[in-house]
Scaffold this active site. Structure first.
Site, mmCIF file in Angstrom:
data_model
loop_
_atom_site.group_PDB
_atom_site.id
_atom_site.type_symbol
_atom_site.label_atom_id
_atom_site.label_comp_id
_atom_site.label_asym_id
_atom_site.label_seq_id
_atom_site.Cartn_x
_atom_site.Cartn_y
_atom_site.Cartn_z
ATOM 1 N N GLY A 128 18.765 55.240 18.845
ATOM 2 C CA GLY A 128 17.873 54.123 18.506
ATOM 3 C C GLY A 128 17.076 53.688 19.723
ATOM 4 N NE ARG B 190 5.868 50.906 36.423
ATOM 5 C CZ ARG B 190 6.416 50.120 37.344
ATOM 6 N NH1 ARG B 190 7.721 49.840 37.286
ATOM 7 N NH2 ARG B 190 5.691 49.638 38.325
ATOM 8 N N GLY C 152 22.494 55.736 23.939
ATOM 9 C CA GLY C 152 23.793 55.102 23.744
ATOM 10 C C GLY C 152 24.929 56.090 23.928
ATOM 11 C CG ASP C 153 28.760 55.093 22.358
ATOM 12 O OD1 ASP C 153 27.902 55.275 21.475
ATOM 13 O OD2 ASP C 153 29.726 54.323 22.234
ATOM 14 C CB SER D 284 22.384 59.594 23.911
ATOM 15 O OG SER D 284 21.703 59.127 22.768
ATOM 16 C CG ASP E 265 23.593 48.322 18.883
ATOM 17 O OD1 ASP E 265 22.790 47.524 18.386
ATOM 18 O OD2 ASP E 265 23.770 49.475 18.455
ATOM 19 N NE ARG F 40 25.005 52.376 15.988
ATOM 20 C CZ ARG F 40 24.665 53.631 16.275
ATOM 21 N NH1 ARG F 40 25.529 54.593 16.120
ATOM 22 N NH2 ARG F 40 23.464 53.907 16.718
HETATM 23 P P1 ADP Z 1 23.320 56.448 20.409
HETATM 24 O O1 ADP Z 1 23.014 57.361 21.536
HETATM 25 O O2 ADP Z 1 22.405 55.262 20.362
HETATM 26 O O3 ADP Z 1 24.800 56.090 20.339
HETATM 27 P P2 ADP Z 1 23.698 58.299 18.200
HETATM 28 O O4 ADP Z 1 25.162 58.082 18.081
HETATM 29 O O5 ADP Z 1 22.891 58.385 16.949
HETATM 30 O O6 ADP Z 1 22.959 57.198 19.056
HETATM 31 O O7 ADP Z 1 23.501 59.645 19.055
HETATM 32 C C1 ADP Z 1 22.207 60.076 19.416
HETATM 33 C C2 ADP Z 1 22.178 61.570 19.478
HETATM 34 O O8 ADP Z 1 23.095 62.036 20.485
HETATM 35 C C3 ADP Z 1 22.627 62.279 18.221
HETATM 36 O O9 ADP Z 1 21.630 62.340 17.222
HETATM 37 C C4 ADP Z 1 22.942 63.654 18.772
HETATM 38 O O10 ADP Z 1 21.747 64.369 19.039
HETATM 39 C C5 ADP Z 1 23.598 63.306 20.123
HETATM 40 N N1 ADP Z 1 25.049 63.269 19.965
HETATM 41 C C6 ADP Z 1 25.794 62.305 19.397
HETATM 42 N N2 ADP Z 1 27.107 62.621 19.396
HETATM 43 C C7 ADP Z 1 27.192 63.849 19.981
HETATM 44 C C8 ADP Z 1 28.274 64.747 20.244
HETATM 45 N N3 ADP Z 1 29.536 64.474 19.924
HETATM 46 N N4 ADP Z 1 27.982 65.923 20.858
HETATM 47 C C9 ADP Z 1 26.710 66.235 21.173
HETATM 48 N N5 ADP Z 1 25.650 65.435 20.932
HETATM 49 C C10 ADP Z 1 25.878 64.265 20.347
HETATM 50 O O1 F6P Z 2 21.853 51.129 17.821
HETATM 51 C C1 F6P Z 2 20.729 50.329 17.605
HETATM 52 C C2 F6P Z 2 20.597 49.982 16.148
HETATM 53 O O2 F6P Z 2 19.440 49.198 15.968
HETATM 54 C C3 F6P Z 2 21.812 49.286 15.539
HETATM 55 O O3 F6P Z 2 21.870 47.912 15.865
HETATM 56 C C4 F6P Z 2 21.609 49.573 14.072
HETATM 57 O O4 F6P Z 2 22.860 49.617 13.412
HETATM 58 C C5 F6P Z 2 20.989 50.943 14.074
HETATM 59 O O5 F6P Z 2 20.467 51.164 15.377
HETATM 60 C C6 F6P Z 2 19.866 51.113 13.073
HETATM 61 O O6 F6P Z 2 19.462 52.426 13.100
HETATM 62 P P1 F6P Z 2 18.118 52.972 12.426
HETATM 63 O O7 F6P Z 2 17.003 52.712 13.386
HETATM 64 O O8 F6P Z 2 18.388 54.415 12.241
HETATM 65 O O9 F6P Z 2 17.915 52.227 11.145
#
Ligand code: ADP
Ligand code: F6P
Length: 326
Positions: free
Chosen positions: A15, A25, A106-107, A109, A131, A175
């Site tokens: 997100g 930047r 985030g985690d 990523s 978040d 979330r």
């Molecule tokens: P965020 O980084 O905000 O927590 P997501 O959990 O949607 O968001 O993760 C973002 C992207 O990071 C995923 O769409 C995927 O490309 C990658 N990713 C997430 N979990 C894993 C994983 N276990 N191994 C490899 N890549 C991952």
């Molecule tokens: O992680 C950021 C966030 O905005 C959360 O607060 C929310 O649950 C989620 O992403 C929404 O995701 P999307 O943009 O895919 O609707």
């Protein structure tokens, strides 16, 4: 002895969050000023595996410090969880000469970054999510702006709900975590804050009792904040109206919380974290996440960082209970 890095890449993933541009930047300018080449990768891991990669100069990051969103675009790329796709990502880094990679996200990523580190690409994560749900850091890029956007909206809702002596039920993002809700509650003087970390506090009966008590004390309007992880704000509003007879409206703030001009605090963290990430890569570090801990910019091993316990600041939650009591 680690080999000297000449070219780095930068991507935003998951997100988006206000302040990501200021972070990009900082990464680009810090790297260029140290004589490194910088490659921008569009659309997170999706762009990496597709080779959607371009060289960035100082001008690419001019005039973006104040803009929400991310000029690199962001995406979720579920297939990156597969080893063969991760290998393609690492191969693409080699094709473009990327020896070090900064992942802003985030985690989820960071798990992707960790996998690339295992495949020989030096990776550094920068926490970028509204978040604030990354345990190893006291700050994540986007949080302050998201809270301020939400508080501004809450103040507007308070104007109209006080004119009509209504109750306003407002759902904020986060979330599975209640950080945004807790801060919004405190900063907007909300009467009730419902967060997933404090399940006992959100029985409908307790909330309704509080609203009735407020009315008896002469308070004509109420604000109830519901964290996304609790949900059900429309149903709660109906229930409050049915039981109390007080007109109640539900508002889901949604994605407006992800946009807007980053606050000064945001840009401060974005700039410092961006510079720190580049320093770590120059020092030959990999599989690290930049964090803000006890007023200092530090770094943790990604595995350690991801394993830490996440919790909201319950003292803020309790303070709001005291100061909002009518
Ligand atoms: P965020 O980084 O905000 O927590 P997501 O959990 O949607 O968001 O993760 C973002 C992207 O990071 C995923 O769409 C995927 O490309 C990658 N990713 C997430 N979990 C894993 C994983 N276990 N191994 C490899 N890549 C991952
Ligand atoms: O992680 C950021 C966030 O905005 C959360 O607060 C929310 O649950 C989620 O992403 C929404 O995701 P999307 O943009 O895919 O609707």
């Amino acid at each position: 002895m680690s080999k000297e890095i000449k070219t780095i890449g930068v991507l935003t993933s998951g997100g988006d969050a206000p302040g990501m541009n200021a972070t990009i930047r900082a990464v680009v300018r810090a790297a260029l000023n140290k004589g490194l080449r910088v490659m921008g990768i569009r659309r997170g891991y999706e762009g990496l595996i597709n080779g959607d990669i371009f060289e960035m100069g100082p001008k690419n990051v001019s005039d973006i410090i104040h803009r929400g969103g991310t000029i690199l675009y962001s995406a979720r790329c579920p297939e990156f969880k597969k080893l063969e796709v991760q290998k393609r990502g690492a191969e693409m880094c080699k094709v473009f000469g990327i020896e070090g990679l900064v992942v802003i996200g985030g985690d989820g990523s960071f798990q992707g970054a960790q996998k690339l580190a295992n495949l020989g690409i030096n990776t550094i994560g920068i926490p970028g999510t509204i978040d604030l749900d990354i345990a190893c850091t006291d700050y994540t890029i986007g949080f302050d702006t998201a809270v301020n956007v939400a508080v501004d909206a809450l103040n507007k809702l308070r104007d109209t709900s006080s004119s009509h002596e209504r109750c306003s039920v407002v759902e904020v993002m986060g979330r599975d975590s209640g950080h945004i809700a807790v801060w919004c509650g405190l900063a907007s003087g909300a009467d009730v804050v419902l967060i997933p970390e404090k399940k006992d506090d959100y029985s409908k009966e307790k909330v309704i009792r509080r609203i009735i008590d407020n009315r008896h004390q002469g308070k004509s309007h109420n604000i109830v904040i519901v964290a996304e992880g609790v949900g059900g704000s429309q149903d709660l509003a109906k229930e409050i109206e049915n039981v109390t007879g007080i007109e109640t409206r539900a508002t889901i703030l949604g994605h407006i919380q992800r946009g807007g001009t980053p606050t000064a605090l945001e840009i401060k963290h974005a700039s410092a974290m961006g510079v720190k990430a580049v320093e770590l890569l120059i020092d030959g570090k990999s599989n690290r996440v930049v964090a803000y801990k006890n007023n200092e910019y530090v770094d943790f091993d990604i595995n350690e960082g991801l394993a830490m316990d996440k919790s909201v600041d319950m003292s803020l939650y309790e303070i709001n209970k005291v100061v909002s009591r009518y």
